[in-house]
Motif scaffolding. Structure first.
Motif, PDB file in Angstrom:
ATOM      1  N   TYR A   9       0.825  -1.206   0.000  1.00  0.00           N
ATOM      2  CA  TYR A   9       0.000   0.000   0.000  1.00  0.00           C
ATOM      3  C   TYR A   9       0.861   1.258   0.000  1.00  0.00           C
ATOM      4  CZ  TYR A   9      -3.783  -3.245   1.138  1.00  0.00           C
ATOM      5  OH  TYR A   9      -4.679  -4.281   1.122  1.00  0.00           O
ATOM      6  N   ILE A  15      -0.919   4.779   1.161  1.00  0.00           N
ATOM      7  CA  ILE A  15      -0.592   5.328   2.484  1.00  0.00           C
ATOM      8  C   ILE A  15       0.823   5.891   2.415  1.00  0.00           C
ATOM      9  CG2 ILE A  15      -2.156   3.882   3.838  1.00  0.00           C
ATOM     10  CD1 ILE A  15       0.146   2.036   4.483  1.00  0.00           C
ATOM     11  N   ASP A  31      -2.862   9.403  10.469  1.00  0.00           N
ATOM     12  CA  ASP A  31      -3.540   9.488   9.168  1.00  0.00           C
ATOM     13  C   ASP A  31      -3.350   8.196   8.378  1.00  0.00           C
ATOM     14  OD1 ASP A  31      -4.447  12.039   9.663  1.00  0.00           O
ATOM     15  OD2 ASP A  31      -2.840  13.032   8.531  1.00  0.00           O
ATOM     16  N   TRP A  34      -5.649   5.601   9.746  1.00  0.00           N
ATOM     17  CA  TRP A  34      -7.005   5.800   9.230  1.00  0.00           C
ATOM     18  C   TRP A  34      -7.108   5.226   7.807  1.00  0.00           C
ATOM     19  CZ3 TRP A  34      -8.973   8.404   5.001  1.00  0.00           C
ATOM     20  CH2 TRP A  34     -10.369   8.557   4.967  1.00  0.00           C
ATOM     21  N   CYS A  35      -6.103   5.494   6.974  1.00  0.00           N
ATOM     22  CA  CYS A  35      -6.107   4.974   5.596  1.00  0.00           C
ATOM     23  C   CYS A  35      -6.079   3.446   5.588  1.00  0.00           C
ATOM     24  CB  CYS A  35      -4.912   5.512   4.816  1.00  0.00           C
ATOM     25  SG  CYS A  35      -5.044   7.260   4.415  1.00  0.00           S
ATOM     26  N   THR A  56      -8.903   6.657  -4.821  1.00  0.00           N
ATOM     27  CA  THR A  56      -8.072   7.630  -4.116  1.00  0.00           C
ATOM     28  C   THR A  56      -7.402   8.594  -5.084  1.00  0.00           C
ATOM     29  OG1 THR A  56      -6.188   6.108  -4.061  1.00  0.00           O
ATOM     30  CG2 THR A  56      -7.651   6.110  -2.151  1.00  0.00           C
TER      31      THR A  56
END
Length: 125
Positions: A9, A15, A31, A34-35, A56
């Motif tokens: 990712y 991310i 953050d 959260w992603c 995204t």
């Protein structure tokens, strides 16, 4: 989430890291957490990593359609894939039931020979 998935990712730009620790570990902030949760939820809804990247990318650009309508379209696509897999699995279940019905007596006896079996099933009958 596995380390391998986190690396993937990160490499795909889904991310971001804060950099590396002195021991060369990737560092993530809240953050990123959260992603990761969002990606996990979207994957759980059947979206592919490519679809999540598509979603995204559209959000990051600020261009194109709103995220909500794009996500709705992706969920619809995922739903259709799931329905197709369910239909395929139902066909397998139907074939199992048909096979069991056709060979019920042999299955109950514990001896099932296939027609034309080269190992001599015809001789055992």
């Amino acid at each position: 989430m596995s380390v391998k998935a986190l690396r993937e990712y990160t490499d795909l730009g889904l991310i971001y890291t804060l950099g590396r620790s002195p021991a060369n570990y990737r560092l993530y902030d809240t953050d990123a957490l959260w992603c990761v949760r969002l990606i996990g939820e979207l994957r759980g809804l059947g979206l592919t990593v490519a679809e999540i990247r598509e979603l995204t990318a559209g959000w990051a650009d600020g261009a194109g359609q709103p995220v909500g309508s794009h996500l709705a379209a992706l969920l619809s696509r995922s739903r259709e894939r799931v329905r197709q897999r369910i239909a395929a699995q139902q066909q397998i279940l139907d074939r199992i039931e048909k096979f069991e019905t056709e060979h019920e007596a042999h299955l109950a006896e514990g001896d099932l020979c296939w027609a034309g079996d080269p190992r001599g099933c015809d001789l055992r009958a």
